[in-house]
Design an enzyme around this catalytic site. Structure first.
Site, PDB file in Angstrom:
ATOM      1  N   ASP A   1       1.425  -1.504  16.320  1.00 28.87           N
ATOM      2  CA  ASP A   1       2.610  -0.650  16.437  1.00 28.87           C
ATOM      3  C   ASP A   1       2.428   0.718  15.785  1.00 28.87           C
ATOM      4  OD1 ASP A   1       3.851  -2.751  17.664  1.00 28.87           O
ATOM      5  OD2 ASP A   1       5.466  -2.975  16.197  1.00 28.87           O
TER       6      ASP A   1
ATOM      7  N   VAL B   1       0.867  -1.182   0.000  1.00 27.61           N
ATOM      8  CA  VAL B   1       0.000   0.000   0.000  1.00 27.61           C
ATOM      9  C   VAL B   1       0.900   1.225   0.000  1.00 27.61           C
ATOM     10  CG1 VAL B   1      -1.673   1.310   1.364  1.00 27.61           C
ATOM     11  CG2 VAL B   1      -1.943  -1.151   1.069  1.00 27.61           C
TER      12      VAL B   1
ATOM     13  N   GLU C   1      18.007 -11.510  23.448  1.00 28.64           N
ATOM     14  CA  GLU C   1      17.759 -12.856  22.918  1.00 28.64           C
ATOM     15  C   GLU C   1      18.820 -13.236  21.892  1.00 28.64           C
ATOM     16  OE1 GLU C   1      13.027 -13.350  23.724  1.00 28.64           O
ATOM     17  OE2 GLU C   1      13.565 -12.268  21.937  1.00 28.64           O
TER      18      GLU C   1
HETATM   19  C1  FAD Z   1      12.618  -9.188  16.517  1.00 26.62           C
HETATM   20  C2  FAD Z   1      11.331  -8.845  17.219  1.00 26.62           C
HETATM   21  C3  FAD Z   1      10.975  -9.506  18.389  1.00 26.62           C
HETATM   22  C4  FAD Z   1       9.792  -9.204  19.034  1.00 26.62           C
HETATM   23  N1  FAD Z   1       9.474  -9.886  20.176  1.00 26.62           N
HETATM   24  C5  FAD Z   1       8.302  -9.645  20.787  1.00 26.62           C
HETATM   25  C6  FAD Z   1       7.904 -10.399  21.913  1.00 26.62           C
HETATM   26  O1  FAD Z   1       8.645 -11.274  22.364  1.00 26.62           O
HETATM   27  N2  FAD Z   1       6.702 -10.131  22.471  1.00 26.62           N
HETATM   28  C7  FAD Z   1       5.867  -9.170  21.976  1.00 26.62           C
HETATM   29  O2  FAD Z   1       4.773  -8.983  22.486  1.00 26.62           O
HETATM   30  N3  FAD Z   1       6.220  -8.429  20.921  1.00 26.62           N
HETATM   31  C8  FAD Z   1       7.405  -8.648  20.303  1.00 26.62           C
HETATM   32  N4  FAD Z   1       7.766  -7.911  19.225  1.00 26.62           N
HETATM   33  C9  FAD Z   1       6.883  -6.826  18.798  1.00 26.62           C
HETATM   34  C10 FAD Z   1       5.718  -7.343  17.990  1.00 26.62           C
HETATM   35  O3  FAD Z   1       6.169  -8.234  17.014  1.00 26.62           O
HETATM   36  C11 FAD Z   1       4.981  -6.167  17.380  1.00 26.62           C
HETATM   37  O4  FAD Z   1       4.532  -5.324  18.402  1.00 26.62           O
HETATM   38  C12 FAD Z   1       3.795  -6.627  16.548  1.00 26.62           C
HETATM   39  O5  FAD Z   1       4.243  -7.421  15.475  1.00 26.62           O
HETATM   40  C13 FAD Z   1       3.006  -5.452  16.022  1.00 26.62           C
HETATM   41  O6  FAD Z   1       1.937  -5.936  15.263  1.00 26.62           O
HETATM   42  P1  FAD Z   1       1.366  -5.090  14.059  1.00 26.62           P
HETATM   43  O7  FAD Z   1       0.189  -5.834  13.551  1.00 26.62           O
HETATM   44  O8  FAD Z   1       1.190  -3.679  14.454  1.00 26.62           O
HETATM   45  O9  FAD Z   1       2.529  -5.089  12.971  1.00 26.62           O
HETATM   46  P2  FAD Z   1       3.333  -6.295  12.342  1.00 26.62           P
HETATM   47  O10 FAD Z   1       3.112  -7.553  13.074  1.00 26.62           O
HETATM   48  O11 FAD Z   1       4.713  -5.788  12.166  1.00 26.62           O
HETATM   49  O12 FAD Z   1       2.658  -6.474  10.916  1.00 26.62           O
HETATM   50  C14 FAD Z   1       2.704  -5.503   9.928  1.00 26.62           C
HETATM   51  C15 FAD Z   1       2.363  -6.140   8.607  1.00 26.62           C
HETATM   52  O13 FAD Z   1       2.136  -5.109   7.665  1.00 26.62           O
HETATM   53  C16 FAD Z   1       2.802  -5.402   6.459  1.00 26.62           C
HETATM   54  N5  FAD Z   1       3.073  -4.113   5.821  1.00 26.62           N
HETATM   55  C17 FAD Z   1       3.822  -3.094   6.292  1.00 26.62           C
HETATM   56  N6  FAD Z   1       3.750  -2.031   5.471  1.00 26.62           N
HETATM   57  C18 FAD Z   1       2.931  -2.384   4.470  1.00 26.62           C
HETATM   58  C19 FAD Z   1       2.471  -1.710   3.314  1.00 26.62           C
HETATM   59  N7  FAD Z   1       2.796  -0.450   3.035  1.00 26.62           N
HETATM   60  N8  FAD Z   1       1.654  -2.396   2.469  1.00 26.62           N
HETATM   61  C20 FAD Z   1       1.304  -3.681   2.721  1.00 26.62           C
HETATM   62  N9  FAD Z   1       1.710  -4.351   3.804  1.00 26.62           N
HETATM   63  C21 FAD Z   1       2.504  -3.707   4.679  1.00 26.62           C
HETATM   64  C22 FAD Z   1       4.024  -6.182   6.879  1.00 26.62           C
HETATM   65  O14 FAD Z   1       4.497  -7.009   5.821  1.00 26.62           O
HETATM   66  C23 FAD Z   1       3.484  -6.994   8.042  1.00 26.62           C
HETATM   67  O15 FAD Z   1       2.953  -8.221   7.631  1.00 26.62           O
HETATM   68  C24 FAD Z   1       8.948  -8.194  18.532  1.00 26.62           C
HETATM   69  C25 FAD Z   1       9.296  -7.536  17.366  1.00 26.62           C
HETATM   70  C26 FAD Z   1      10.473  -7.862  16.701  1.00 26.62           C
HETATM   71  C27 FAD Z   1      10.847  -7.161  15.432  1.00 26.62           C
END
Ligand code: FAD
Length: 447
Positions: A317, A84, A179
């Site tokens: 996030d 997007v 980790e």
């Molecule tokens: C290495 C690591 C370890 C972590 N460990 C923990 C943990 O132990 N416990 C915990 O609670 N949290 C942890 N987190 C944090 C947690 O993963 C995030 O808070 C969570 O994933 C946020 O969810 P979200 O749905 O907002 O975004 P995300 O899960 O990041 O998903 C975003 C999605 O949007 C897609 N996307 C992005 N931009 C676009 C676009 N422009 N067009 C189309 N698609 C797009 C991406 O491909 C992705 O699939 C960790 C994060 C990382 C990076």
């Protein structure tokens, strides 16, 4: 308006199928809506286990089930692979840049859950030398760097170069940095033992640096101390209160007052120091005047909607709401809250209800049989913490097949001492320019 258009169902477009997007979509399974999930990858990513892909415990498929497969039984949901790149809030359109070109897609309700990306705090140039681990391809590239470093060290005769290949610097002592440091230390001291004839992997150095004064700053004090002690027992050099001032191909500079330790020569640096929201946050802020914080997160209303646009939800996030942290659980719960709001509105209930986060705690592993977990009043560490961690991660991992594969790989890595998932090839291994120049064969005619 044709009869078909007249009968059209409410269209929900979900941007991003991470924790927020996936849980929102699933929560809409019985709603009278058509859901289109757009993601730039074809998989949902279980980011909390990315570090296990980088360190050879799990394979990429174990933590990245295909979105289509997860949603195969949800008849009201479809999936589109593409990025997007624009949102027109007036015309209610999202622009998707897909492999075959751009297209515009209309929505009635929009749920933006595009998450966050790594932040180098204005030093994007560090990324080349100190990659981060936010995506699956990033974790695989890191795996190549880590295992490649041992392979090259085994071929080097210059002890100085061997030392640099065997020095792993991790910047950032939050859960990801801790980790990674723990797993690399375990790799060197345990898993790779006996794998090399002319190299002792146990002599590798693992350095964890952070400007803050303690590891895992968001954990309770007692668990911070336990985690710190566990890291040191594993042989990790923990350098706190130390700011990284520059990163290059051959090492990192820090602000440590002792010049003898301020520079760390290392060919393998990993950035685990910060995240910021994906650019869609700023884009929406500019389009609507909504406040955007320094990390690029958009201030949302208490029901997770964009101010002035009740039809647009920002979850996970990407949203800034009441100081909630960037955690998977926040993303899941806010996604479900948004989905329920959409469903209730379609049932004629327009009352706005605030999102209330149920804190389910936080945890981090250090090595096998060692983790820290804070769940409500419960504090667990050591093996108890590790078992809690194991259970929670297995519960939240999406897909039965993935759980089976993960249990198999964990048995190999934790009960045994193998790292089954570490394929790399020589053409993928990155060698810093300083080493390449030193080792380049004389050009033809250079006799
Ligand atoms: C290495 C690591 C370890 C972590 N460990 C923990 C943990 O132990 N416990 C915990 O609670 N949290 C942890 N987190 C944090 C947690 O993963 C995030 O808070 C969570 O994933 C946020 O969810 P979200 O749905 O907002 O975004 P995300 O899960 O990041 O998903 C975003 C999605 O949007 C897609 N996307 C992005 N931009 C676009 C676009 N422009 N067009 C189309 N698609 C797009 C991406 O491909 C992705 O699939 C960790 C994060 C990382 C990076």
């Amino acid at each position: 308006v044709s009869a078909r258009e007249g009968a059209q169902r409410h269209r929900v477009v979900v941007v991003g199928c991470g924790f927020g997007g996936l849980f929102a979509t699933k929560a809409l399974r019985r709603a009278p809506v058509d859901v289109l999930v757009i993601d730039r990858t074809n998989h949902h990513l279980f980011q909390p286990l990315l570090y296990q892909v980088s360190t050879g415990i799990l394979s990429e498929g174990d933590i990245a089930p295909p979105i289509r497969d997860i949603l195969r039984r949800q008849r009201n949901a479809d999936v589109l692979l593409g990025e997007v790149t624009g949102i027109d809030v007036q015309r209610r359109l999202v622009t998707v840049t897909a492999p075959v070109g751009r297209r515009e897609i209309e929505y009635d309700s929009l749920l933006v859950a595009s998450g966050s990306q790594s932040s180098y705090f204005g030093h994007g140039e560090y990324a080349e030398h100190a990659p981060s681990m936010k995506t699956l391809s990033g974790a695989i590239a890191l795996r190549t760097r880590i295992f490649g470093a041992f392979e090259i060290a085994a071929q080097e005769s210059d002890p100085d170069l061997v030392r640099r290949w065997m020095t792993f610097v991790i910047v950032g002592a939050g859960p990801t940095g801790v980790e990674l440091a723990g797993q690399i230390a375990e790799l060197t001291h345990r898993s790779l033992r006996g794998n090399f004839r002319h190299l002792d992997p146990g002599r590798a150095r693992v350095v964890l640096i952070d400007a803050v004064a303690e590891v895992l700053p968001e954990f309770p004090a007692r668990l911070r101390r336990k985690a710190h002690a566990s890291l040191e027992r594993l042989g990790v050099e923990v350098r706190l209160g130390t700011r990284v001032t520059s990163v290059d191909g051959d090492g990192v500079d820090t602000d440590a007052s002792d010049p003898a330790v301020a520079r760390i020569e290392s060919f393998v640096k990993i950035w685990a120091a910060g995240v910021e929201a994906t650019p869609l946050g700023r884009m929406l802020g500019e389009a609507t005047g909504a406040a955007v914080d320094r990390a690029g997160r958009v201030a949302v209303e208490r029901d997770c909607t964009l101010p002035g646009h009740p039809e647009i939800f920002l979850v996970g996030d990407l949203m800034h709401l009441a100081g909630l942290p960037g955690l998977a659980e926040v993303a899941m719960q806010s996604g479900v809250h948004a989905a329920r709001t959409i469903q209730r509105r379609l049932e004629g209930d327009d009352e706005s209800r605030p999102f209330r986060y149920r804190d389910l705690g936080t945890m981090a592993t250090i090595s096998r049989y060692s983790a820290v977990a804070a769940i409500g009043p419960l504090r667990a560490w050591g093996i108890a913490g590790w078992l809690t961690w194991l259970l929670v991660h297995l519960t939240f991992l999406t897909g039965f097949k993935n759980r089976v594969a993960v249990v198999g790989n964990w048995t190999i890595a934790f009960v045994g001492r193998g790292r089954a998932q570490r394929p790399i090839s020589s053409d993928q291994v990155l060698v810093p320019s300083s080493v390449r120049e030193k080792q380049a064969p004389p050009a033809a005619g250079d006799r």
